[in-house]
Design a protein around this motif. Structure first.
Motif, PDB file in Angstrom:
ATOM      1  N   PHE A  37     -17.775   9.189  10.954  1.00  0.00           N
ATOM      2  CA  PHE A  37     -17.884  10.583  11.368  1.00  0.00           C
ATOM      3  C   PHE A  37     -17.364  11.496  10.260  1.00  0.00           C
ATOM      4  N   PRO A  38     -18.029  12.602  10.010  1.00  0.00           N
ATOM      5  CA  PRO A  38     -17.545  13.527   8.972  1.00  0.00           C
ATOM      6  C   PRO A  38     -16.251  14.204   9.393  1.00  0.00           C
ATOM      7  N   LYS A  39     -15.534  14.783   8.427  1.00  0.00           N
ATOM      8  CA  LYS A  39     -14.268  15.451   8.689  1.00  0.00           C
ATOM      9  C   LYS A  39     -14.448  16.562   9.726  1.00  0.00           C
ATOM     10  N   ASP A  40     -13.507  16.638  10.672  1.00  0.00           N
ATOM     11  CA  ASP A  40     -13.487  17.651  11.736  1.00  0.00           C
ATOM     12  C   ASP A  40     -14.645  17.508  12.724  1.00  0.00           C
ATOM     13  N   TYR A  41     -15.298  16.357  12.725  1.00  0.00           N
ATOM     14  CA  TYR A  41     -16.387  16.125  13.684  1.00  0.00           C
ATOM     15  C   TYR A  41     -15.816  15.943  15.087  1.00  0.00           C
ATOM     16  N   GLU A  42     -16.381  16.656  16.051  1.00  0.00           N
ATOM     17  CA  GLU A  42     -15.939  16.540  17.436  1.00  0.00           C
ATOM     18  C   GLU A  42     -16.874  15.584  18.170  1.00  0.00           C
ATOM     19  N   PHE A  43     -16.358  14.397  18.508  1.00  0.00           N
ATOM     20  CA  PHE A  43     -17.182  13.423  19.206  1.00  0.00           C
ATOM     21  C   PHE A  43     -16.739  13.318  20.655  1.00  0.00           C
ATOM     22  N   ASN A  44     -17.669  12.872  21.496  1.00  0.00           N
ATOM     23  CA  ASN A  44     -17.401  12.681  22.912  1.00  0.00           C
ATOM     24  C   ASN A  44     -16.661  11.368  23.122  1.00  0.00           C
ATOM     25  N   ARG A  45     -15.617  11.411  23.930  1.00  0.00           N
ATOM     26  CA  ARG A  45     -14.789  10.224  24.153  1.00  0.00           C
ATOM     27  C   ARG A  45     -15.607   9.044  24.685  1.00  0.00           C
ATOM     28  N   ASP A  46     -16.411   9.284  25.714  1.00  0.00           N
ATOM     29  CA  ASP A  46     -17.194   8.197  26.314  1.00  0.00           C
ATOM     30  C   ASP A  46     -18.230   7.655  25.330  1.00  0.00           C
ATOM     31  N   GLU A  47     -18.784   8.554  24.521  1.00  0.00           N
ATOM     32  CA  GLU A  47     -19.759   8.116  23.509  1.00  0.00           C
ATOM     33  C   GLU A  47     -19.107   7.171  22.505  1.00  0.00           C
ATOM     34  N   LEU A  48     -17.893   7.520  22.053  1.00  0.00           N
ATOM     35  CA  LEU A  48     -17.196   6.666  21.092  1.00  0.00           C
ATOM     36  C   LEU A  48     -16.846   5.320  21.721  1.00  0.00           C
ATOM     37  N   ILE A  49     -16.416   5.334  22.981  1.00  0.00           N
ATOM     38  CA  ILE A  49     -16.084   4.083  23.660  1.00  0.00           C
ATOM     39  C   ILE A  49     -17.305   3.173  23.746  1.00  0.00           C
ATOM     40  N   ASN A  50     -18.448   3.750  24.061  1.00  0.00           N
ATOM     41  CA  ASN A  50     -19.683   2.951  24.127  1.00  0.00           C
ATOM     42  C   ASN A  50     -20.038   2.356  22.766  1.00  0.00           C
ATOM     43  N   LEU A  51     -19.843   3.141  21.709  1.00  0.00           N
ATOM     44  CA  LEU A  51     -20.106   2.623  20.363  1.00  0.00           C
ATOM     45  C   LEU A  51     -19.150   1.485  20.025  1.00  0.00           C
ATOM     46  N   TRP A  52     -17.888   1.656  20.414  1.00  0.00           N
ATOM     47  CA  TRP A  52     -16.898   0.601  20.177  1.00  0.00           C
ATOM     48  C   TRP A  52     -17.263  -0.678  20.946  1.00  0.00           C
TER      49      TRP A  52
END
Length: 464
Positions: free
Chosen positions: A438-453
């Motif tokens: 993710f680029p610097k200061d990128y705001e990602f969705n918590r659930d989206e990141l969990i799914n990617l993980w």
């Protein structure tokens, strides 16, 4: 990332099957020897990977060396998958043939054998095995070159990569800002006699990430006048890793010079030293989640200390509090307010400078402190950096610079934080490093990141 990949590959190599199902077809081009050499070189490289991964940020040639290592490792994972797929196919074909033998007439069996011996399917499988063997041989040669190149960089062994600092009970109160509520809550827990646990041995964990001020809070409570008056004996032990029961028990008893390393003898001496005594024991920087190691100490402490004794534990890991069965008394440290971080920063910079000088740099100070993100260790480190900078242009230069690339910040802030990273298992390391996409200061969705993980962890599991 390289360490996680190498660990996964070594596990895969360790469980590798060397012989094929069909007895007449053995290893091609001495594959077993090639695989063993590959694994041996990989283990030697693994011992220096932590140092390499730290240095790649500043040394482009080290970064290139790691990239080559990862590429070879990925290729070997693919080859081993081909190997296992071929073995699985043979097992299925053998089962099918054995089933057909019992059902089919004798003539068909003879024809089937003839077809297998001379048909195209047979030739195809032999070629496949030769290709796999050649790939392994080639990759082994490439890894041997990587192994030789590591000597050029004078890497340090893993256990020497980061040294954990020893702590003591002493603290400079003038440098502490914030944490008043946490301190009052902690002292109430320490001096209260309402515990219902066992004979009154209350375990109080302070949990928080590195640089949050866990040790500082413990020091404040340990040196408080009420606490000093309440306990007959106070003991401070810096635990860190590895969790050494004998060393800890000797520190508690004050018998560190003893030559005995028999756990039973050391625990007996420790028990006598606290028998009937209301004590406060601080175990600073605990990492182990091994309940067996902890329980041997705990039982001796519970059975001999007087009612009202307390154990104060600082740790980065919630699992440590869970293992100690002390979750109902946990003190979770969160980030400091920006005002408290500013107070720490200003104290470090302006304590010995002219009165009113802080007002000249007030606007820039606030901008620099925003980079602390509520971590008192960062505020203290940045303040120390700015002590000798007296002109506005110097301050502006720091504010606009890549402040995290400064050597002082790397040593004082990043190295303690790296300890938490290296304590993760390899899958979680990969998940953490995945955030680098993710680029610097990128705001990602918590659930989206969990799914990617979850996808990433499942992929790593399949690789094994």
């Amino acid at each position: 990332m390289a360490d996680a990949l190498v660990s996964t590959l070594l596990e895969k190599l360790a469980t590798m099957a060397y012989e094929y199902v069909e007895d007449e077809v053995k290893l091609v081009l001495n594959v077993k020897k090639e695989v063993e050499e590959f694994a041996g070189n990989l283990k030697a490289i693994q011992a220096v990977l932590e140092d390499a991964e730290q240095r790649q940020m500043k040394e482009a040639n080290v970064h290139h060396w790691l990239d080559n290592l990862k590429e070879i490792s990925y290729q070997m994972v693919d080859v081993l998958d081909e190997w296992n797929t071929d073995i699985l196919r043979q097992q299925i074909e053998k089962q099918e043939r054995e089933g057909a033998t019992h059902l089919a007439p004798q003539k068909k069996v003879c024809f089937s054998i003839f077809a297998r011996c001379f048909g195209l399917g047979r030739v195809g499988k032999v070629i496949s095995r030769h290709e796999i063997a050649h790939k392994i041989k080639d990759l082994n040669g490439e890894l041997a070159e990587i192994y030789k190149q590591r000597q050029m960089y004078n890497f340090q062994l893993t256990e020497k990569a980061i040294q954990k600092q020893q702590t003591s009970s002493f603290v400079d109160i003038s440098e502490i800002f914030g944490r008043e509520k946490e301190k009052d809550s902690l002292i109430r827990k320490l001096v209260s006699d309402t515990s219902k646990e066992g004979r009154g041995l209350l375990i109080i964990p302070i949990v928080g990430m590195g640089g949050m001020g866990k040790t500082t809070l413990a020091q404040l409570a340990y040196n408080d006048a009420k606490v000093k008056a309440h306990f007959q004996k106070r003991i401070w032990v810096c635990v860190s890793e590895p969790f050494d029961e004998i060393k800890i028990a000797k520190a508690i008893s004050g018998d560190a010079s003893s030559s005995s390393n028999e756990l039973d003898h050391v625990l007996e001496y420790m028990s006598r030293s606290i028998e009937g005594v209301k004590f406060l024991l601080v175990l600073d920087d605990v990492w182990t989640e091994d309940g067996k190691k902890w329980n041997q100490l705990k039982f001796s402490l519970m059975q001999n200390g007087a009612k009202g004794s307390r154990i104060l534990v600082t740790t980065r890991k919630q699992n440590v509090a869970n293992m100690m069965k002390a979750t109902s008394h946990v003190i979770n440290l969160v980030e400091l307010s920006e005002e408290n971080c500013l107070s720490i920063f200003n104290h470090m910079v302006f304590s010995y400078r002219e009165v009113g000088e802080s007002e000249v740099f007030e606007d820039i100070s606030r901008e620099i402190v925003k980079k602390c993100k509520g971590l008192p260790l960062v505020a203290k480190t940045l303040g120390s950096m700015m002590r000798n900078k007296s002109t506005r242009s110097e301050w502006v230069e720091v504010l606009n610079s890549k402040i995290w690339d400064w050597e002082e910040v790397e040593q004082e802030v990043f190295q303690p934080l790296f300890l938490s990273y290296y304590d993760l298992d390899r899958r979680n390391k990969c998940c953490l490093l995945y955030c680098a996409i993710f680029p610097k200061d990128y705001e990602f969705n918590r659930d989206e990141l969990i799914n990617l993980w979850m996808i990433l962890r499942n992929t790593l599991t399949l690789v094994q």
